[in-house]
Each structure stands twice: as structure tokens, then as C-alpha cells.
Design a protein around this motif. Sequence first.
Motif, PDB file in Angstrom:
ATOM      1  N   ILE A   1      41.274   3.734  68.120  1.00 15.48           N
ATOM      2  CA  ILE A   1      42.074   2.707  67.434  1.00 15.48           C
ATOM      3  C   ILE A   1      41.431   2.471  66.157  1.00 15.48           C
ATOM      4  CG2 ILE A   1      42.408   0.153  67.411  1.00 15.48           C
ATOM      5  CD1 ILE A   1      42.903   0.616  70.525  1.00 15.48           C
ATOM      6  N   TYR A   2      40.002   2.128  66.167  1.00  9.86           N
ATOM      7  CA  TYR A   2      39.720   2.011  64.629  1.00  9.86           C
ATOM      8  C   TYR A   2      39.826   3.082  63.756  1.00  9.86           C
ATOM      9  CZ  TYR A   2      36.329   0.301  61.193  1.00  9.86           C
ATOM     10  OH  TYR A   2      35.779  -0.304  60.143  1.00  9.86           O
ATOM     11  N   GLY A   3      39.488   4.204  64.095  1.00  6.25           N
ATOM     12  CA  GLY A   3      39.741   5.383  63.221  1.00  6.25           C
ATOM     13  C   GLY A   3      41.406   5.540  62.752  1.00  6.25           C
ATOM     14  N   ILE A   4      42.043   5.418  63.614  1.00  7.19           N
ATOM     15  CA  ILE A   4      43.424   5.785  63.075  1.00  7.19           C
ATOM     16  C   ILE A   4      44.058   4.652  62.517  1.00  7.19           C
ATOM     17  CG2 ILE A   4      45.991   5.497  64.220  1.00  7.19           C
ATOM     18  CD1 ILE A   4      44.748   7.177  66.607  1.00  7.19           C
ATOM     19  N   HIS A   5      43.597   3.430  62.736  1.00 10.80           N
ATOM     20  CA  HIS A   5      44.140   2.322  61.951  1.00 10.80           C
ATOM     21  C   HIS A   5      43.525   2.094  60.632  1.00 10.80           C
ATOM     22  CE1 HIS A   5      47.122   0.006  64.509  1.00 10.80           C
ATOM     23  NE2 HIS A   5      46.136   0.248  65.399  1.00 10.80           N
ATOM     24  N   THR A   6      42.254   2.523  60.542  1.00  7.11           N
ATOM     25  CA  THR A   6      41.601   2.625  59.189  1.00  7.11           C
ATOM     26  C   THR A   6      42.018   3.674  58.392  1.00  7.11           C
ATOM     27  OG1 THR A   6      39.581   3.697  60.017  1.00  7.11           O
ATOM     28  CG2 THR A   6      39.477   1.021  59.750  1.00  7.11           C
ATOM     29  N   TYR A   7      42.285   4.914  58.962  1.00  6.68           N
ATOM     30  CA  TYR A   7      42.963   6.220  58.511  1.00  6.68           C
ATOM     31  C   TYR A   7      44.131   5.647  57.408  1.00  6.68           C
ATOM     32  CZ  TYR A   7      46.014  10.175  58.078  1.00  6.68           C
ATOM     33  OH  TYR A   7      46.931  10.805  57.497  1.00  6.68           O
ATOM     34  N   ALA A   8      45.029   5.060  58.457  1.00  9.35           N
ATOM     35  CA  ALA A   8      46.320   4.620  57.597  1.00  9.35           C
ATOM     36  C   ALA A   8      46.184   3.744  56.431  1.00  9.35           C
ATOM     37  CB  ALA A   8      47.242   4.130  58.866  1.00  9.35           C
ATOM     38  N   ILE A   9      45.319   2.805  56.794  1.00 11.62           N
ATOM     39  CA  ILE A   9      45.038   1.883  55.791  1.00 11.62           C
ATOM     40  C   ILE A   9      44.601   2.116  54.485  1.00 11.62           C
ATOM     41  CG2 ILE A   9      44.330  -0.642  54.906  1.00 11.62           C
ATOM     42  CD1 ILE A   9      44.131  -1.358  58.196  1.00 11.62           C
ATOM     43  N   VAL A  10      43.396   3.296  54.686  1.00 12.60           N
ATOM     44  CA  VAL A  10      42.869   3.967  53.528  1.00 12.60           C
ATOM     45  C   VAL A  10      43.760   4.677  52.947  1.00 12.60           C
ATOM     46  CG1 VAL A  10      41.236   5.731  52.992  1.00 12.60           C
ATOM     47  CG2 VAL A  10      40.506   3.787  54.552  1.00 12.60           C
ATOM     48  N   GLU A  11      44.645   5.484  53.567  1.00 12.11           N
ATOM     49  CA  GLU A  11      45.722   6.260  53.050  1.00 12.11           C
ATOM     50  C   GLU A  11      46.541   5.337  52.214  1.00 12.11           C
ATOM     51  OE1 GLU A  11      47.545  10.261  53.085  1.00 12.11           O
ATOM     52  OE2 GLU A  11      45.756   9.615  53.911  1.00 12.11           O
ATOM     53  N   PHE A  12      47.099   4.424  52.366  1.00 11.19           N
ATOM     54  CA  PHE A  12      47.892   3.504  51.823  1.00 11.19           C
ATOM     55  C   PHE A  12      47.352   3.006  50.372  1.00 11.19           C
ATOM     56  CE2 PHE A  12      50.643   2.903  55.853  1.00 11.19           C
ATOM     57  CZ  PHE A  12      51.707   3.977  55.299  1.00 11.19           C
ATOM     58  N   THR A  13      46.143   2.514  50.736  1.00 11.31           N
ATOM     59  CA  THR A  13      45.227   2.035  49.659  1.00 11.31           C
ATOM     60  C   THR A  13      44.981   2.899  48.673  1.00 11.31           C
ATOM     61  OG1 THR A  13      44.180   0.520  51.129  1.00 11.31           O
ATOM     62  CG2 THR A  13      43.342   0.662  49.089  1.00 11.31           C
ATOM     63  N   ILE A  14      44.798   4.124  48.884  1.00 14.49           N
ATOM     64  CA  ILE A  14      44.447   5.505  47.887  1.00 14.49           C
ATOM     65  C   ILE A  14      45.781   5.830  47.283  1.00 14.49           C
ATOM     66  CG2 ILE A  14      44.025   8.084  47.699  1.00 14.49           C
ATOM     67  CD1 ILE A  14      41.951   7.721  50.029  1.00 14.49           C
ATOM     68  N   LEU A  15      47.033   5.517  47.865  1.00 11.39           N
ATOM     69  CA  LEU A  15      48.198   5.906  47.033  1.00 11.39           C
ATOM     70  C   LEU A  15      48.526   4.845  46.214  1.00 11.39           C
ATOM     71  CD1 LEU A  15      50.375   7.248  50.070  1.00 11.39           C
ATOM     72  CD2 LEU A  15      49.489   8.625  48.185  1.00 11.39           C
TER      73      LEU A  15
END
Length: 179
Positions: free
Chosen positions: A79-93
Amino acid sequence: MKPMYFGIFLIVYIVIIAANVLLISLIYKEKSLHEPMYFLLCNLAVNGLYGSTTLLPALLSNVLSYSYEISLSLCQTQIYGIHTYAIVEFTILAAMSYDRYVAICRPLLYHAMMSQRVFKLIIFTWLYPMTAFLIVFILTVRLHFCEATIDSFYCLNYSLVRLSCSDVAVVNIVGLLSK
């Protein structure tokens, strides 16, 4: 069909790793690519490795397994990995769009502005999502669970919260506010 699914997902995982490692090493070795946008692109590749490693190894082991069970701690880690992955992805974009905004609207100042800010942006794109979701995650970890079945092949925070027999109003409110 399990061996075929395993083979497909294994090939996908290997291609993801190979492509992202190739991109990272190319940006690292080629000095002409040491520009702000390429540093952000490199972080996008690192995040791709992080996200695929969070999801696919567990998926591969579940495909070959006769039992589709996962421990609570492994589910919480996922859960922590999937959610932080998605948030990091959007933040990098978002950081990449800021880079393009500066390049278009301030072309003469672009290099001076972005060379000073790119590493701060990169730190922000990783630090903010990790800490922002940590608050929601801590609230989820503290819950007591009455049920043990998630109808999905990976764990999501909302799916785990729904299994709780505790009062989840605070978790839901904080989860909504954090997005």
C-alpha cells in the motif's frame, strides 16, 4: 494459464527494468543530457523502477501460488509503495510542466532559473509524497481489522480501510484532504 500469465508479467517486468536502467545510465553517462528536464526524466525512470518493484514481484509470486494470501505487513508495505509511487509520479510530472513553463515563458532566464531549482524540485518530488502519504498510512496501520479478504490482486489503502471494524471517519477525512 498460470505459466503463461507468469511469463507475460515476467517479460513486462524485465522490460520495465531494462528500459528504465538504460535511460538512467544514458542520462548519467551522456554529459549533453545533464539538463534540468533530463534530470526530471531520470527521476521518472527511477520512480518507474520503484513502482514496478512494489507491485510486480508480489504479483508474480501470487500467479504461481495456489494460495492468494498475503500477510498484513506485506499488504501494508505494498500500500505504501503503490500510493507513494503514484503521488511521486504526478509530482514529477508537475515539476516537468513547471520546467516547460519556465522554458516557454522565460526563455532567456531558463537555464539560470532551472539549474538552481532542479535539485530542490527533485528533492520535493520525493520528500513531499513520502511524508504526505505517511500521515494517512499511519492512521491506517493503527486500525483493527475484522475481515481478511480484499477483492483485488494488490492492496490499496481504501480496500484495507474497508476491512476495519474500527471507526474510520478520521482516516477517510484525512485521506480525502491529503489528495
